[in-house]
Structures are given as C-alpha cells and as structure tokens.
Design a protein around this motif. Structure first.
Motif: not given
Length: 83
Positions: A62-83
């Motif tokens: 996605s072009d929006a970080r919020a959409n990525i975080l919403a996708g993770a929440q939908e899949h019940e995934l804990r997220t970590v950032m990768l640089h």
C-alpha cells in the motif's frame, strides 16, 4: 559446562513466527519487481509500504502505512518494523 540453547533446523527457523508475526517495510517501487513479481510496472522512485509474513512472503502492499497495519490486524499478526 552445558547450556540450554535450542538449536533450530533451517526449516524450523524459516517457519518461526509463521501466522503470528509479520514485518512492515518501506520500499521504493524500483525494488518491488523481485518481491512482488506479479505487479504491473510502476512509476520509479515512489515510496510504498509492504507487509511480509515471518517467512518473507509478501502479504499486503500500500501507499499508506495505516493500510498495512490494518491488514496485519485483519490477519491477527503482530508487526515489527524492518529498516
């Protein structure tokens, strides 16, 4: 002296966190072709956000970080950032 280290096989390590953990990464459209081979050509130099499973498999783009975080929440995934 013995230690209590657990040793994982390569296959076990590759599946560690599968279905539970995902990582978020900011990417340039220039780098997407090898990660998302099915994508059509995009304007070079654009920044997008990507969500990957613990095994590196792409999940959402996605072009929006919020959409990525919403996708993770939908899949019940804990997220970590990768640089």
């Amino acid at each position: 002296m013995a230690t209590n280290k657990e040793i994982f096989t390569e296959a076990e390590f590759a599946h560690l966190g599968a279905g539970e953990v995902a990582y978020v990464r900011k990417m340039l459209t220039d780098d997407l072709a090898r990660t998302f081979p099915a994508l059509p050509p995009m304007m070079p130099g654009m920044e997008l956000w990507a969500l990957f499973g613990a095994d590196g498999a792409p999940i959402v783009l996605s072009d929006a970080r919020a959409n990525i975080l919403a996708g993770a929440q939908e899949h019940e995934l804990r997220t970590v950032m990768l640089h």
